[in-house]
Design an enzyme around this catalytic site. Structure first.
Site, PDB file in Angstrom:
ATOM      1  N   PHE A 248       0.803  -1.228   0.000  1.00 66.05           N
ATOM      2  CA  PHE A 248       0.000   0.000   0.000  1.00 66.05           C
ATOM      3  C   PHE A 248       0.835   1.277   0.000  1.00 66.05           C
ATOM      4  CE2 PHE A 248       0.782  -0.238   4.612  1.00 66.05           C
ATOM      5  CZ  PHE A 248       1.053   1.087   4.884  1.00 66.05           C
TER       6      PHE A 248
ATOM      7  N   LYS B  96      -0.926  -7.031  -9.361  1.00 68.32           N
ATOM      8  CA  LYS B  96      -1.936  -7.218  -8.308  1.00 68.32           C
ATOM      9  C   LYS B  96      -1.615  -6.156  -7.260  1.00 68.32           C
ATOM     10  CE  LYS B  96      -3.016  -8.407  -4.735  1.00 68.32           C
ATOM     11  NZ  LYS B  96      -3.539  -7.453  -3.711  1.00 68.32           N
TER      12      LYS B  96
ATOM     13  N   GLU C 115      -5.004  -3.931  -2.205  1.00 67.79           N
ATOM     14  CA  GLU C 115      -6.443  -3.630  -2.230  1.00 67.79           C
ATOM     15  C   GLU C 115      -6.747  -2.351  -1.443  1.00 67.79           C
ATOM     16  OE1 GLU C 115      -4.806  -5.967  -0.750  1.00 67.79           O
ATOM     17  OE2 GLU C 115      -5.869  -6.963   0.880  1.00 67.79           O
TER      18      GLU C 115
ATOM     19  N   SER D 281       5.122  -7.035   3.444  1.00 68.38           N
ATOM     20  CA  SER D 281       5.661  -7.367   4.765  1.00 68.38           C
ATOM     21  C   SER D 281       6.487  -8.658   4.692  1.00 68.38           C
ATOM     22  CB  SER D 281       4.505  -7.542   5.746  1.00 68.38           C
ATOM     23  OG  SER D 281       3.658  -8.583   5.281  1.00 68.38           O
TER      24      SER D 281
ATOM     25  N   CYS E 247       9.726   1.421   3.595  1.00 66.70           N
ATOM     26  CA  CYS E 247      10.592   0.315   3.989  1.00 66.70           C
ATOM     27  C   CYS E 247      12.018   0.812   4.197  1.00 66.70           C
ATOM     28  CB  CYS E 247      10.570  -0.779   2.938  1.00 66.70           C
ATOM     29  SG  CYS E 247      11.253  -0.224   1.381  1.00 66.70           S
TER      30      CYS E 247
ATOM     31  N   GLU F 253       8.872  -4.066  13.303  1.00 65.31           N
ATOM     32  CA  GLU F 253       8.629  -3.035  12.285  1.00 65.31           C
ATOM     33  C   GLU F 253       7.306  -2.350  12.657  1.00 65.31           C
ATOM     34  OE1 GLU F 253       7.450  -4.076   8.232  1.00 65.31           O
ATOM     35  OE2 GLU F 253       8.698  -2.432   7.485  1.00 65.31           O
TER      36      GLU F 253
HETATM   37  P1  NAD Z   1       1.320  -6.784   2.986  1.00 61.34           P
HETATM   38  O1  NAD Z   1       2.363  -7.835   3.070  1.00 61.34           O
HETATM   39  O2  NAD Z   1       0.224  -6.805   3.959  1.00 61.34           O
HETATM   40  O3  NAD Z   1       0.626  -6.800   1.528  1.00 61.34           O
HETATM   41  C1  NAD Z   1       1.367  -6.757   0.349  1.00 61.34           C
HETATM   42  C2  NAD Z   1       0.577  -7.402  -0.782  1.00 61.34           C
HETATM   43  O4  NAD Z   1       0.361  -8.779  -0.488  1.00 61.34           O
HETATM   44  C3  NAD Z   1      -0.795  -6.792  -1.014  1.00 61.34           C
HETATM   45  O5  NAD Z   1      -1.014  -6.702  -2.402  1.00 61.34           O
HETATM   46  C4  NAD Z   1      -1.746  -7.795  -0.356  1.00 61.34           C
HETATM   47  O6  NAD Z   1      -3.009  -7.839  -1.001  1.00 61.34           O
HETATM   48  C5  NAD Z   1      -1.031  -9.113  -0.543  1.00 61.34           C
HETATM   49  N1  NAD Z   1      -1.247 -10.080   0.539  1.00 61.34           N
HETATM   50  C6  NAD Z   1      -1.530  -9.824   1.839  1.00 61.34           C
HETATM   51  N2  NAD Z   1      -1.571 -10.973   2.541  1.00 61.34           N
HETATM   52  C7  NAD Z   1      -1.313 -11.975   1.681  1.00 61.34           C
HETATM   53  C8  NAD Z   1      -1.199 -13.400   1.806  1.00 61.34           C
HETATM   54  N3  NAD Z   1      -1.349 -14.012   2.980  1.00 61.34           N
HETATM   55  N4  NAD Z   1      -0.891 -14.120   0.699  1.00 61.34           N
HETATM   56  C9  NAD Z   1      -0.706 -13.507  -0.488  1.00 61.34           C
HETATM   57  N5  NAD Z   1      -0.804 -12.167  -0.660  1.00 61.34           N
HETATM   58  C10 NAD Z   1      -1.095 -11.407   0.404  1.00 61.34           C
HETATM   59  O7  NAD Z   1       2.106  -5.365   3.023  1.00 61.34           O
HETATM   60  P2  NAD Z   1       1.489  -3.901   3.135  1.00 61.34           P
HETATM   61  O8  NAD Z   1       0.957  -3.707   4.509  1.00 61.34           O
HETATM   62  O9  NAD Z   1       0.637  -3.598   1.968  1.00 61.34           O
HETATM   63  O10 NAD Z   1       2.823  -3.020   2.951  1.00 61.34           O
HETATM   64  C11 NAD Z   1       3.665  -2.663   4.000  1.00 61.34           C
HETATM   65  C12 NAD Z   1       4.857  -3.592   4.103  1.00 61.34           C
HETATM   66  O11 NAD Z   1       5.574  -3.596   2.865  1.00 61.34           O
HETATM   67  C13 NAD Z   1       5.874  -3.152   5.143  1.00 61.34           C
HETATM   68  O12 NAD Z   1       6.299  -4.286   5.847  1.00 61.34           O
HETATM   69  C14 NAD Z   1       7.015  -2.561   4.332  1.00 61.34           C
HETATM   70  O13 NAD Z   1       8.280  -2.601   4.947  1.00 61.34           O
HETATM   71  C15 NAD Z   1       6.966  -3.438   3.122  1.00 61.34           C
HETATM   72  N6  NAD Z   1       7.627  -2.820   1.981  1.00 61.34           N
HETATM   73  C16 NAD Z   1       8.848  -3.311   1.625  1.00 61.34           C
HETATM   74  C17 NAD Z   1       9.545  -2.722   0.592  1.00 61.34           C
HETATM   75  C18 NAD Z   1      10.908  -3.231   0.207  1.00 61.34           C
HETATM   76  O14 NAD Z   1      11.426  -2.781  -0.788  1.00 61.34           O
HETATM   77  N7  NAD Z   1      11.504  -4.128   0.946  1.00 61.34           N
HETATM   78  C19 NAD Z   1       8.978  -1.648  -0.113  1.00 61.34           C
HETATM   79  C20 NAD Z   1       7.708  -1.189   0.255  1.00 61.34           C
HETATM   80  C21 NAD Z   1       7.039  -1.792   1.329  1.00 61.34           C
END
Ligand code: NAD
Length: 491
Positions: free
Chosen positions: A156, A180, A183, A233, A288, A382
């Site tokens: 997000f 994808k 959401e 995450s 991140c 985090e």
């Molecule tokens: P999230 O892991 O909750 O969701 C990321 C994506 O995965 C979304 O599209 C979501 O719909 C999907 N998703 C969620 N649960 C899932 C599951 N069980 N199986 C398959 N798909 C699933 O992350 P978020 O809250 O949207 O974003 C924040 C996180 O992203 C933070 O931890 C941040 O550090 C990380 N992030 C990392 C980087 C990097 O470069 N390392 C960059 C940006 C964000």
């Protein structure tokens, strides 16, 4: 919540075959603006039929796109860049509305996405198809091929930039692409799809499928999708990487982070204070690459006073946007409350700010917590909000030991005026991206982006030449011609 109902807002469809598509039987996911809690849109949640159809569209598009010369493919990217620049104001507003960040931060993420686009547009100049005569009359040659239909799953916090880490490179390499998006912020990506079509990208080369966990799993498991990248995450990154790898798919999954900033006694107080606060509080700490632990080494004088002053200058709702949701606000404030209860000193308290006229928004102000031991919850988890935990140590080695012990490995930075200290730290920090007097050490293209340890599952970085390597496969062709074969008519 505002008074609007779902029937008042437009549903933004999946994006495929060059336009939006909302299958009538699918349920919808509501999209709320964290700025004020208002309902701003909705997207369908894709089931298996939709996934099948979109993958088929992408497979059909791949046949022609993959054989289009790279010099022609990047012409679309040049036109897309012009369109992004032209529509940057409108896109920034959309990003701000669905994500909650400030307008300047939204504009900056588009600019960063454009950098990756520029890199991808230069592919014909850097395409590495070397050929060498390996013995007399025998040559070996590399040829790079696209993989097929590929998938990118995004978080997000950067509705435009993170998708743009992968879309331009994967497409320039000749793949057909399915995004994808999160959401929580799906609307910006639909505009990207429309602008791609306007730029002349053939239908089906770029597609968007909306949905949450179940849709994502359908996509990962679909036999028509051969490779995927994930950003989100650590917990989900690991799951997605394992699921895709078990199916024999090429996968790269970037995860969460806990980034440490180390300040040594010779650091410049003012430059350091501004930079530390920009790193920890920018995008409301939802990066991140954001700093979340500050380690003060020895006698750092009045640097902490300067840092407190900088944090207090920030006006919530103006200099710092909202966090993504009420749930996120509750989670972040819970960390602050538990840190206070554990006896750590909350020097600047960002809990419960009220932004006039936006009482339903999800705001948390800048927060500084002092006297935090290295093993404390707020120093290890985090938090993903504007919260900076301060740890005090006596030596740079002690600071490095704390940084090295954390399981993540995205970024680490040192503030110093000593080249020797900077070098010592850069060599020993256990992170993929290191900053010297820079608190958000995101490499500029063509230098690639990627962390280490639990911040990345899979090999290589996500942008730069590593991106090209990830989205292609190499063919090695060995050729032997004998001059005699051509003797009759050549000589
Ligand atoms: P999230 O892991 O909750 O969701 C990321 C994506 O995965 C979304 O599209 C979501 O719909 C999907 N998703 C969620 N649960 C899932 C599951 N069980 N199986 C398959 N798909 C699933 O992350 P978020 O809250 O949207 O974003 C924040 C996180 O992203 C933070 O931890 C941040 O550090 C990380 N992030 C990392 C980087 C990097 O470069 N390392 C960059 C940006 C964000």
């Amino acid at each position: 919540m505002s008074a609007s109902t779902l029937s008042d807002v437009a549903v933004s469809g999946h994006f495929t075959a060059g336009s939006q598509w909302t299958p009538v039987h699918e349920s919808t996911i509501s999209v709320y603006s964290p700025l004020d809690g208002s309902l701003i849109g909705a997207v369908p949640s894709a089931g298996a039929d939709t996934v099948d159809q979109v993958v088929e569209n992408a497979q059909n598009a791949f046949k022609t796109w993959s054989t289009t010369p790279v010099k022609e493919r990047v012409q679309v990217l040049f036109r897309f860049k012009n369109l992004l620049e032209k529509h940057s104001g409108e896109l920034s507003e959309l990003i701000q509305r669905e994500n909650g960040k400030t307008l300047a931060e939204a504009k900056a993420e588009i600019d960063k996405g454009i950098e990756v686009l520029e890199f991808a547009s230069s592919l014909p100049q850097i395409w590495d198809q070397t050929s060498l005569e390996v013995s007399t009359g025998v040559s070996c040659q590399y040829e790079r091929y696209p993989l097929g239909v590929v998938l990118s799953i995004t978080p997000f916090n950067f509705p435009a930039m993170v998708p743009m880490w992968t879309i331009p490179i994967a497409i320039a390499c000749g793949n057909a692409f399915i995004l994808k998006p999160s959401e929580q912020v799906p609307l910006t990506s639909v505009r990207l799809g429309e602008l791609f079509s306007q730029a002349g990208l053939p239908d089906g080369v770029f597609n968007i499928i909306h949905g949450g966990r179940e849709t994502t799993e359908l996509l990962i498991d679909h036999p028509g999708i051969v490779a995927l990248s994930f950003v989100g995450s650590t917990k989900v990154a690991k799951l997605v990487y394992q699921r895709a790898s078990a199916l024999g798919k090429t996968a790269l999954a970037l995860g969460g982070a806990k980034n440490h900033l180390v300040v040594v006694p010779d650091a410049d107080p003012e430059i350091t204070a501004k930079n530390v606060i920009a790193s920890a509080m920018g995008c409301a700490g939802q990066r991140c690459m954001a700093a979340s632990v500050l380690i003060l080494v020895g006698e750092t004088g009045n640097i902490l006073d300067h840092i407190i002053e900088e944090a207090q200058k920030i006006k919530v709702g103006q200099d710092i946007g909202s966090v993504i949701s009420h749930d996120a606000k509750k989670r972040i404030e819970g960390y602050i409350t538990r840190a206070e209860a554990a006896g750590y000193k909350v020097l600047v308290d960002g809990r419960g700010p009220v932004v006039q006229g936006k009482e339903e928004g999800s705001y948390v102000g800048p927060t500084l917590i002092d006297g935090v031991p290295p093993g404390a919850e707020c120093a290890c988890d985090e938090i993903f909000g504007p919260v900076l935990s301060v740890i005090r140590v006596n030596s740079l080695d002690e600071a490095l030991a704390i940084e090295n012990a954390n399981p993540y490995g995205n970024a680490a930075a040192i503030y110093t005026t000593s080249g020797a200290a900077a070098r010592y730290f850069s060599e020993r920090a256990n992170a993929g991206m290191v900053g010297v007097n820079i608190g958000v050490p995101v490499p500029r293209e063509p230098f690639s982006f990627g962390g280490w340890n639990d911040s990345r599952f899979g090999h290589g970085d996500i942008t730069g030449m590593d991106g090209v390597r990830f989205w292609t496969k190499l063919k090695k062709i060995t050729t032997k011609w004998t001059a005699a074969a051509a003797k009759n008519w050549m000589s």
